[in-house]
Design a protein around this motif. Structure first.
Motif, PDB file in Angstrom:
ATOM      1  N   VAL A  25       0.845  -1.193   0.000  1.00  0.00           N
ATOM      2  CA  VAL A  25       0.000   0.000   0.000  1.00  0.00           C
ATOM      3  C   VAL A  25       0.887   1.252   0.000  1.00  0.00           C
ATOM      4  N   ASN A  26       0.737   2.082  -1.012  1.00  0.00           N
ATOM      5  CA  ASN A  26       1.492   3.335  -1.137  1.00  0.00           C
ATOM      6  C   ASN A  26       3.007   3.160  -1.028  1.00  0.00           C
ATOM      7  N   ASP A  27       3.512   2.066  -1.544  1.00  0.00           N
ATOM      8  CA  ASP A  27       4.937   1.772  -1.387  1.00  0.00           C
ATOM      9  C   ASP A  27       5.863   2.890  -1.879  1.00  0.00           C
ATOM     10  N   GLU A  28       5.603   3.369  -3.089  1.00  0.00           N
ATOM     11  CA  GLU A  28       6.496   4.389  -3.631  1.00  0.00           C
ATOM     12  C   GLU A  28       6.404   5.698  -2.834  1.00  0.00           C
ATOM     13  N   ALA A  29       5.187   6.032  -2.403  1.00  0.00           N
ATOM     14  CA  ALA A  29       5.007   7.275  -1.640  1.00  0.00           C
ATOM     15  C   ALA A  29       5.763   7.214  -0.312  1.00  0.00           C
ATOM     16  N   ILE A  30       5.790   6.044   0.313  1.00  0.00           N
ATOM     17  CA  ILE A  30       6.532   5.894   1.572  1.00  0.00           C
ATOM     18  C   ILE A  30       8.013   6.158   1.310  1.00  0.00           C
ATOM     19  N   CYS A  31       8.512   5.605   0.203  1.00  0.00           N
ATOM     20  CA  CYS A  31       9.925   5.797  -0.121  1.00  0.00           C
ATOM     21  C   CYS A  31      10.238   7.262  -0.400  1.00  0.00           C
ATOM     22  N   GLN A  32       9.304   7.925  -1.082  1.00  0.00           N
ATOM     23  CA  GLN A  32       9.522   9.351  -1.351  1.00  0.00           C
ATOM     24  C   GLN A  32       9.616  10.132  -0.046  1.00  0.00           C
ATOM     25  N   ALA A  33       8.749   9.776   0.900  1.00  0.00           N
ATOM     26  CA  ALA A  33       8.801  10.452   2.198  1.00  0.00           C
ATOM     27  C   ALA A  33      10.148  10.183   2.872  1.00  0.00           C
ATOM     28  N   ALA A  34      10.630   8.943   2.751  1.00  0.00           N
ATOM     29  CA  ALA A  34      11.900   8.579   3.387  1.00  0.00           C
ATOM     30  C   ALA A  34      13.064   9.366   2.786  1.00  0.00           C
ATOM     31  N   VAL A  35      12.988   9.652   1.495  1.00  0.00           N
ATOM     32  CA  VAL A  35      14.051  10.421   0.843  1.00  0.00           C
ATOM     33  C   VAL A  35      14.220  11.764   1.549  1.00  0.00           C
ATOM     34  N   GLY A  36      13.104  12.438   1.810  1.00  0.00           N
ATOM     35  CA  GLY A  36      13.141  13.734   2.494  1.00  0.00           C
ATOM     36  C   GLY A  36      13.675  13.607   3.910  1.00  0.00           C
ATOM     37  N   MET A  37      13.273  12.539   4.586  1.00  0.00           N
ATOM     38  CA  MET A  37      13.695  12.360   5.979  1.00  0.00           C
ATOM     39  C   MET A  37      15.196  12.109   6.076  1.00  0.00           C
ATOM     40  N   MET A  38      15.715  11.309   5.144  1.00  0.00           N
ATOM     41  CA  MET A  38      17.148  11.010   5.154  1.00  0.00           C
ATOM     42  C   MET A  38      17.956  12.260   4.793  1.00  0.00           C
ATOM     43  N   ALA A  39      17.375  13.097   3.935  1.00  0.00           N
ATOM     44  CA  ALA A  39      18.084  14.316   3.536  1.00  0.00           C
ATOM     45  C   ALA A  39      18.340  15.203   4.750  1.00  0.00           C
ATOM     46  N   GLN A  40      17.440  15.126   5.730  1.00  0.00           N
ATOM     47  CA  GLN A  40      17.595  15.965   6.920  1.00  0.00           C
ATOM     48  C   GLN A  40      18.851  15.625   7.708  1.00  0.00           C
ATOM     49  N   ILE A  41      19.352  14.411   7.586  1.00  0.00           N
ATOM     50  CA  ILE A  41      20.587  14.080   8.305  1.00  0.00           C
ATOM     51  C   ILE A  41      21.756  13.955   7.320  1.00  0.00           C
ATOM     52  N   GLY A  42      21.577  14.543   6.155  1.00  0.00           N
ATOM     53  CA  GLY A  42      22.691  14.634   5.216  1.00  0.00           C
ATOM     54  C   GLY A  42      22.830  13.451   4.275  1.00  0.00           C
ATOM     55  N   ILE A  43      21.926  12.471   4.365  1.00  0.00           N
ATOM     56  CA  ILE A  43      22.035  11.335   3.458  1.00  0.00           C
ATOM     57  C   ILE A  43      21.245  11.649   2.197  1.00  0.00           C
ATOM     58  N   ASP A  44      21.967  11.641   1.108  1.00  0.00           N
ATOM     59  CA  ASP A  44      21.378  12.004  -0.162  1.00  0.00           C
ATOM     60  C   ASP A  44      20.854  10.720  -0.817  1.00  0.00           C
ATOM     61  N   VAL A  45      19.533  10.521  -0.753  1.00  0.00           N
ATOM     62  CA  VAL A  45      18.964   9.271  -1.237  1.00  0.00           C
ATOM     63  C   VAL A  45      18.438   9.422  -2.653  1.00  0.00           C
ATOM     64  N   ASN A  46      18.890   8.525  -3.501  1.00  0.00           N
ATOM     65  CA  ASN A  46      18.428   8.502  -4.876  1.00  0.00           C
ATOM     66  C   ASN A  46      17.401   7.378  -4.987  1.00  0.00           C
ATOM     67  N   LEU A  47      16.153   7.758  -5.244  1.00  0.00           N
ATOM     68  CA  LEU A  47      15.076   6.766  -5.223  1.00  0.00           C
ATOM     69  C   LEU A  47      14.900   6.085  -6.570  1.00  0.00           C
ATOM     70  N   GLU A  48      14.857   4.752  -6.537  1.00  0.00           N
ATOM     71  CA  GLU A  48      14.585   3.985  -7.753  1.00  0.00           C
ATOM     72  C   GLU A  48      13.383   3.104  -7.514  1.00  0.00           C
ATOM     73  N   ALA A  49      12.228   3.525  -8.039  1.00  0.00           N
ATOM     74  CA  ALA A  49      11.009   2.745  -7.829  1.00  0.00           C
ATOM     75  C   ALA A  49      10.722   1.919  -9.072  1.00  0.00           C
ATOM     76  N   LEU A  50      10.535   0.615  -8.887  1.00  0.00           N
ATOM     77  CA  LEU A  50      10.326  -0.305 -10.010  1.00  0.00           C
ATOM     78  C   LEU A  50       9.157  -1.244  -9.714  1.00  0.00           C
ATOM     79  N   PRO A  51       8.565  -1.824 -10.765  1.00  0.00           N
ATOM     80  CA  PRO A  51       7.545  -2.855 -10.513  1.00  0.00           C
ATOM     81  C   PRO A  51       8.160  -4.030  -9.763  1.00  0.00           C
ATOM     82  N   LYS A  52       7.315  -4.751  -9.037  1.00  0.00           N
ATOM     83  CA  LYS A  52       7.816  -5.821  -8.170  1.00  0.00           C
ATOM     84  C   LYS A  52       8.632  -6.866  -8.918  1.00  0.00           C
TER      85      LYS A  52
END
Lengths: 327, 524
Positions: B376-403
């Motif tokens: 449920v909302n898998d990609e959206a959760i990852c997008q949120a995590a990208v922002g959260m990790m950025a706050q501690i300096g981790i630059d996350v590059n998101l790659e969302a793919l079909p299962k």
């Protein structure tokens, strides 16, 4: 003439081979079917065994060759998703798509020509302007949105028509038809409108433009001067002369109606080959994807071949220089 | 007066027989893949089969194991490797054949065969023997205290029927032919198959001879199961009354249904936890940072764990439809405690300090692999995590793919950070350690994409599999969780929540496995 036909047939076969090649080279990017076929508890051994059985470890030219040689014998394999013969599945699904495409095509043609003529004759009336503005919706709104909109109005709010499926069908020796039951006919209405709307507006605009052009011609003026009735002038003299490009476009659009059916079928859960294809992509069901793409390309190539042969019959110049002329 | 009496009589007749002709029109997003009970271990397939076939033990909607085709079960007093099952007598298959021990032996052998997709769940079974017509012994490879918990999806079919229709073996997709069993059913379940069109409709009708006919409500006489893939169409079908009950309700439509007259939504925690896995090997797939893998540093992993704002994900991404998690185990699984499920408080300053301490004050970059059609909302959760990790300096590059493309990355160890969801069919911690924490190898750690390898965990994982002293076993599980949680190779996100929507009249019995057992349904 025979040489010409042979060459066209040969070229068509070549196109088919290339389509198959491109399709096959893309399958590896869709994903790994084994992930969908085995449960969570599978071991690496199971994965290896299945990959090996399915021939997924073979280099891609080998896979392609295996597919071609089997397809040439009419064998398309077993669907990974349903575990059933692919040829059977497609044969079972094809009537749904063809019936939907036929009804949409008819709707598009009848309403497209009718409204096109009307808006051309009454080009300044407010009704025509309204029709022209509304037709913009048909051209600009995406199919799935139109489908959902229609479902919302006619199924949820008005409770008149079914929102999904094909209704009850009657089996006529392998061909299931929805034309013979009330629920089947009702189920056809919304998907047919959704699928045909774009083509309808296209034909309407084409007919209108052609009609406006023709209506300016001298022979129309003379027809009017001769005191012929308006009806006769519009339909016998004008419309007839606009039909040549309309028929050409309709022929070309026939293929895309079947191809566009993918989206309409997904929205309405219409059990045709388009929905089958979408499911196949999600599951990485390679045998079904391959068979579907071949089927569609055979269809397109077939239509083009017929069109070419028709040109040949119609245009005597092609016969003179042995078919060297292109078009 | 006379007329009213007549009307009343007619009404009584209608009501009396009315309950006799209730059809449940049921829709969810996908169709069963096959009706062969051992060919596919997949959610919808198993759910559809549960109406028509039965296992020895059934999980009732509350998650408890209750008698199915077996009435009693116990470990043999002489040998801890042997479980004894007493079978229900007088049960008949849909075609009228008697159910006996030979059918159980046959079905288990079929489920254990090489082509079976179910063999993984019951891999601990060495052999199954009939003691007499109504008793079987299951011998395991070493003692298996939780054997019963692995049985609720292993269906029993009739041996004679399978032999007569040439479906003794499980269908082999590449074998060429489609089989009789993939389209036909002969089980002992509460409903019988009437007709089935793949991807269109499966119709079932009540089994009048069902052994539990008086024991369960069984108010629906017929079931019409339809897959409707498009979620807007599925919603429309429910709202227009064309179907009575839908699963896979889109979270954004819950309010709409709740506010519609005559409709309701039922909610229950799902047997699935969502988390991120981190690569703790010496090398990062995406290349090391200054010659090292920062994820090997426990402080970095802790910082990331603290930086995940689980409440924000629950509120914003999931619209309240999730339960933030502190451990990768659903709440009803054996081994779960409230303390384990405590998640760290979201605290950017603390996380930054940890990063600084580990020498990554300036952060680093990493790729997060995420499915986009699985949870449920898998990609959206990852997008949120990208922002959260950025706050501690981790630059996350998101790659969302079909299962179909995502899972090969996880299993091929080609990802440094990935999303995974996990359901636990056995309701026991062993399953989690076996697949997710044990060092990846041929038999264990099949889904451990983190490269985590802890000798103690490995040893204990294998030990709890055959520890028959349940108290001791639970103590070991608790110890293992303590180690696993402290090592933080997985960042738990949340427990998924299930939503079923239906007409007010449908008294659905919800279960955490999203399986739907219509025999428990009532009509309100």
């Amino acid at each position: 003439m025979i040489a010409y036909i042979l060459r066209r047939v040969f070229q068509s076969a070549l196109v088919l081979l290339i389509v198959g090649l491109v399709a096959f080279s893309m399958f590896r990017f869709v994903g790994d079917p084994v992930e969908n076929m085995l449960g969570q508890e599978r071991t690496q051994e199971d994965v290896d065994r299945l990959r090996d059985q399915l021939g997924l470890n073979d280099p891609f030219p080998v896979q392609y060759w295996t597919f071609l040689s089997r397809a040439a014998q009419g064998e398309f394999g077993i669907s990974y998703r349903q575990g059933r013969d692919v040829a059977d599945i497609i044969a079972e699904r094809l009537p749904a798509t063809l019936e939907l495409a036929a009804v949409s095509g008819m709707l598009a043609l009848v309403f497209g020509i009718g409204l096109g003529v009307f808006t051309a004759i009454r080009k300044d009336g407010w009704v025509s302007s309204t029709i022209m503005s509304v037709s913009l919706i048909g051209v600009s709104l995406p199919t799935f949105l139109i489908g959902i909109l229609l479902i919302w109005i006619f199924s949820v709010e008005l409770d008149m028509l079914p929102s999904f499926g094909r209704g009850d069908t009657v089996d006529l020796g392998g061909w299931t038809t929805g034309f013979l039951t009330e629920s089947g006919l009702k189920a056809l209405i919304l998907p047919a409108i959704t699928l045909g709307l774009y083509q309808m507006t296209l034909i309407m605009r084409l007919v209108r433009a052609e009609m406006l052009e023709v209506l300016r011609q001298d022979y129309i003026r003379f027809a009017r001067a001769r005191g012929l009735r308006e009806k006769s002038v519009n339909f016998r003299h004008a419309l007839k002369n606009t039909l040549v490009p309309v028929i050409t476009v309709t022929g070309l659009q026939l293929g895309s109606i079947i191809a566009f059916a993918i989206i309409t079928e997904t929205v309405f859960q219409w059990p045709g080959v388009g929905l089958l294809f979408i499911n196949a992509i999600q599951f990485v069901d390679i045998p079904v994807m391959a068979a579907y793409l071949m089927l569609i390309s055979v269809m397109f190539v077939g239509i083009n071949l017929i069109v070419d042969l028709l040109y040949f019959a119609i245009d005597p110049r092609l016969r003179v220089d042995g078919g060297a002329g292109g078009h | 007066m006379k007329y009213t009496t007549m009307t009343a009589t007619a009404l009584a007749l209608v009501l009396g027989t009315g309950a006799y002709a209730e059809t449940l029109k049921w829709a969810r997003s996908g169709d069963a893949l096959t009706l062969d009970p051992h060919a596919q271990n997949e959610g919808v397939t198993v759910a559809v089969m549960h109406q028509m076939m039965e296992p020895l033990l059934i999980r009732d909607p509350s998650g408890e194991l209750v008698p199915g085709l077996a009435t009693e079960w116990s470990v043999s007093p002489e040998n801890p490797d042997v479980w004894n099952f007493k079978l229900r007598e007088g049960v008949k298959f849909h075609d009228g054949a008697d159910f006996t021990a030979e059918d159980v032996v046959f079905s288990f052998e079929r489920a254990l065969s090489e082509q079976s997709d179910m063999k993984g769940i019951i891999s601990s079974i060495a052999s199954v023997e009939a003691v007499n017509d109504y008793e079987v012994n299951i011998t395991t490879k070493g003692a298996n205290p939780i054997l019963p918990a692995t049985l609720p999806n292993i269906f029993v079919i009739d041996k004679g029927w399978a032999e007569a229709n040439d479906v003794v073996g499980v269908q082999d997709v590449e074998g060429g032919e489609e089989t009789y069993a993939s389209l036909n059913v002969n089980g002992t379940g509460p409903y019988k198959l009437v007709s089935r069109e793949n991807d269109v409709k499966t119709v079932m009708t009540i089994n009048e001879d069902y052994w539990g006919k008086d024991e369960f409500p069984m108010v629906y006489t017929d079931i019409e199961f339809t897959p409707i893939q498009n979620q807007a169409t599925r919603m429309a079908a429910l709202l227009s009354g064309e179907v009575d009950f839908i699963q896979d309700v889109p979270v954004q439509d819950l309010e709409r249904i709740k506010s519609t007259d005559g409709m309701k939504v039922l909610t229950a925690p799902q047997n699935r936890v969502i988390f991120f896995g981190l690569n703790v090997a010496d090398e990062l797939v995406g290349g090391n940072v200054d010659g090292k893998n920062p994820l090997q540093d426990i402080r970095v992993r802790e910082a990331m764990n603290i930086a995940v704002n689980r409440e924000a994900i629950q509120q914003v991404v999931m619209r309240g439809q999730s339960q933030p998690a502190g451990v990768i185990m659903p709440p009803f699984v054996n081994g779960w405690t409230e303390a384990l499920d405590q998640y760290p408080e979201y605290d950017i300053e603390k996380a930054k300090a940890l990063m600084e301490e580990a020498g990554y004050g300036d952060g680093f970059s990493i790729t997060l692999n995420c499915p986009n059609d699985r949870y449920v909302n898998d990609e959206a959760i990852c997008q949120a995590a990208v922002g959260m990790m950025a706050q501690i300096g981790i630059d996350v590059n998101l790659e969302a793919l079909p299962k179909a493309q995502h899972f090969p990355l996880v299993n091929g160890l080609s990802t440094d950070m990935y999303m995974l969801g996990w359901g636990i069919p056995s309701y026991d911690s062993e399953y989690i350690f076996n697949f997710l924490y044990h060092t990846k190898g041929d038999l264990y750690g099949a889904w451990n994409g983190t490269r985590y390898s802890n000798e103690k965990i490995d040893e204990m994982t294998q030990a709890i599999a055959s520890e028959v002293d349940l108290e001791k076993r639970n103590a070991m599980i608790a110890e293992m969780w303590e180690i696993a949680k402290a090592d933080t190779v997985y960042l738990p996100i949340h427990h998924q929540v299930l939503n079923w929507a239906m007409k007010d009249s449908v008294g659905a019995a919800m279960d955490s496995d999203d399986q739907v057992k219509v025999k428990y349904f009532t009509i309100d």
